[in-house]
Design a protein around this motif. Structure first.
Motif, PDB file in Angstrom:
ATOM      1  N   ALA A  30      32.172  35.179  37.873  1.00 29.15           N
ATOM      2  CA  ALA A  30      32.081  33.945  38.661  1.00 29.15           C
ATOM      3  C   ALA A  30      30.629  33.497  38.809  1.00 29.15           C
ATOM      4  O   ALA A  30      30.317  32.306  38.649  1.00 29.15           O
ATOM      5  N   ASP A  31      29.729  34.426  39.111  1.00 27.60           N
ATOM      6  CA  ASP A  31      28.317  34.075  39.244  1.00 27.60           C
ATOM      7  C   ASP A  31      27.732  33.615  37.916  1.00 27.60           C
ATOM      8  O   ASP A  31      26.994  32.621  37.857  1.00 27.60           O
ATOM      9  N   SER A  36      34.012  29.933  41.265  1.00 24.05           N
ATOM     10  CA  SER A  36      34.345  30.718  42.450  1.00 24.05           C
ATOM     11  C   SER A  36      35.161  31.942  42.071  1.00 24.05           C
ATOM     12  O   SER A  36      35.735  32.004  40.976  1.00 24.05           O
ATOM     13  N   VAL A  37      35.237  32.912  42.983  1.00 28.14           N
ATOM     14  CA  VAL A  37      36.026  34.116  42.719  1.00 28.14           C
ATOM     15  C   VAL A  37      37.514  33.782  42.554  1.00 28.14           C
ATOM     16  O   VAL A  37      38.156  34.266  41.610  1.00 28.14           O
ATOM     17  N   SER A 223      37.916  44.239  44.384  1.00 26.95           N
ATOM     18  CA  SER A 223      36.451  44.328  44.356  1.00 26.95           C
ATOM     19  C   SER A 223      35.830  43.419  45.409  1.00 26.95           C
ATOM     20  O   SER A 223      34.871  43.804  46.098  1.00 26.95           O
ATOM     21  N   ALA A 224      36.376  42.209  45.577  1.00 23.87           N
ATOM     22  CA  ALA A 224      35.857  41.308  46.602  1.00 23.87           C
ATOM     23  C   ALA A 224      36.176  41.831  47.998  1.00 23.87           C
ATOM     24  O   ALA A 224      35.348  41.736  48.920  1.00 23.87           O
ATOM     25  N   ILE A 347      43.663  33.423  49.942  1.00 21.63           N
ATOM     26  CA  ILE A 347      42.228  33.469  50.244  1.00 21.63           C
ATOM     27  C   ILE A 347      41.644  32.055  50.300  1.00 21.63           C
ATOM     28  O   ILE A 347      40.892  31.705  51.217  1.00 21.63           O
ATOM     29  N   ALA A 348      42.004  31.217  49.301  1.00 24.18           N
ATOM     30  CA  ALA A 348      41.482  29.851  49.243  1.00 24.18           C
ATOM     31  C   ALA A 348      41.928  29.019  50.439  1.00 24.18           C
ATOM     32  O   ALA A 348      41.230  28.082  50.848  1.00 24.18           O
TER      33      ALA A 348
END
Length: 408
Positions: A30-31, A36-37, A223-224, A347-348
């Motif tokens: 994402a980065d 975005s994730v 991971s997030a 999440i969103a």
């Protein structure tokens, strides 16, 4: 253990690494690609959609190809997909590379499960299939954490180059160790498609879709969650993923012998335990030791469902074992895609980083309800079959006497 099972396990190790490593690399991708994730989570879904599409198509295409040659062709396509992912210039091409890498997944495990079952004696088939899947689970102890660490230090592209190299090694092992297994004499695509219409097969596939989606609703964003909900640093992502892999391996080891003894109770127990673990997950992650325990349990109970579902579907589709087995992986990966999408949507929507867990619990309960329904229908069909068989075995005079006795 036949050495051919080792070759299948090595192949499963490569497939498992590329399938699950994206969960550990989502923040990095994402980065790097400026997204975005949750959007990067589509890479999980892209691979899963590749499996869903590829399993029936490639299995049908290869229905008359000798089993060993088919396994080699599928692993070659897998290697090509990972190479394409490593060289992808942007997010769109990476999505395409992930989809390509996923195409042979279901067909490989479909053919591989049938080959594994034919390599061992009667009564040990579930153990043989579980041994192949052990490569998939070991990938989450060694492959995924190591590949994630590699991606964090050398970039995510290096990860997919290494996975492509694993694919080449798996091809060498298959060529060396797997014996020549001819195509079954009755193998016919139309016959297999008809067998897939069996009610028990359909219910088994639906159980996989809903039940297993609960696992991936959480695992896709583990991971997030590690950094944003559990409060750990990025360096903790690798050991957390390894803990999940340890749980997967424990679940796979237990599932083989349990399924050989009692497939449906094993399936009921694992789905029920999965629903409980997912319901408790949001509360446990804020206590560090409890978070570690829940990650292990999630891997264990989640992957205990795979072997009983695989064997039940293969058993109920006796005329379509290869396509049924491959379709089961389509169902699992439809669950992956759906779980990742639903978890990302939660999440969103701003429900929090642990919100995918209760979503997953609902999905697991739905899968359990379908499995129980299938079990009850199966018992009813079995009773009717025994009654019909008993009547057919009775002498005609005895049947007539019984009929006369109940006439008014």
């Amino acid at each position: 253990m036949p050495l051919a099972l080792l070759a299948l396990a090595v192949s499963a190790f490569g497939i498992g690494t590329t399938e699950f490593v994206m969960m550990g690399l989502l923040p990095n991708v994402a980065d790097d690609l400026d997204t975005s994730v949750p959007t990067a989570g589509y890479l999980v879904s892209a691979y899963a959609i590749g499996v869903v599409l590829g399993a029936p198509l490639l299995t049908g295409f290869g229905s008359r190809i000798p089993r060993k040659k088919m396994l080699l062709l599928l692993m070659a396509l897998f290697t090509l997909g990972n190479l394409a992912s490593a060289l992808a210039p942007d997010f769109g091409w990476l999505v395409a590379g992930r989809l390509l890498a996923g195409l042979p997944h279901g067909a490989f495990f479909g053919v591989g499960a049938v080959v594994a079952a034919r390599l061992v004696a009667e009564g040990r088939q579930a153990r043989a299939v579980a041994t192949m899947f052990l490569g998939l689970t070991v990938a989450n102890i060694v492959g995924v954490p190591a590949a994630t660490l590699l991606g964090q230090h050398l970039g995510w592209r290096a990860t997919f180059l290494v996975v492509a190299a694993i694919g080449l090694a798996a091809m060498a092992a298959l060529a060396r160790l797997v014996p020549r297994i001819p195509v079954e004499a009755h193998q016919d695509v139309r016959r297999e498609l008809r067998a897939l219409g069996d009610r028990q097969v359909v219910l088994g596939l639906l159980t996989a879709v809903f039940g297993f989606a609960g696992v991936f609703a959480v695992y896709s964003y583990l991971s997030a969650m590690t950094t944003k909900a559990m409060g750990f640093g990025e360096s903790s992502v690798t050991p957390v993923l390894a803990l999940f892999g340890i749980g997967m391996t424990l679940g796979a080891l237990a599932a083989g012998p349990l399924t050989d003894r009692a497939p449906r109770p094993t399936l009921y127990g694992s789905l029920g335990a999965l629903a409980v673990v997912l319901a408790l997950f949001p509360f446990a992650v804020h206590v560090r030791w409890a978070a570690f325990v829940m990650v292990v349990l999630l891997g264990a109970v989640g992957f205990m469902t795979t072997t009983p579902l695989q064997m039940l579907v293969m058993d109920k589709a006796k005329d379509a074992p290869t396509l049924a087995s491959a379709s089961n992986h389509s169902a699992f990966n439809l669950a992956n895609a759906g779980g990742a999408w639903l978890g990302g949507a939660a999440i969103a929507a701003g429900w929090g980083w642990t919100s995918p867990a209760p979503v997953g619990a609902v999905l697991a309960v739905t899968g359990l309800a379908i499995a129980v329904t299938a079990g009850r229908l199966d018992r009813g069909e079995g009773k009717r079959s025994r009654v019909v068989a008993a009547r057919a075995a009775r002498p005609a005079s005895e049947e007539k006497a019984a009929t006369d006795a109940v006439r008014p």
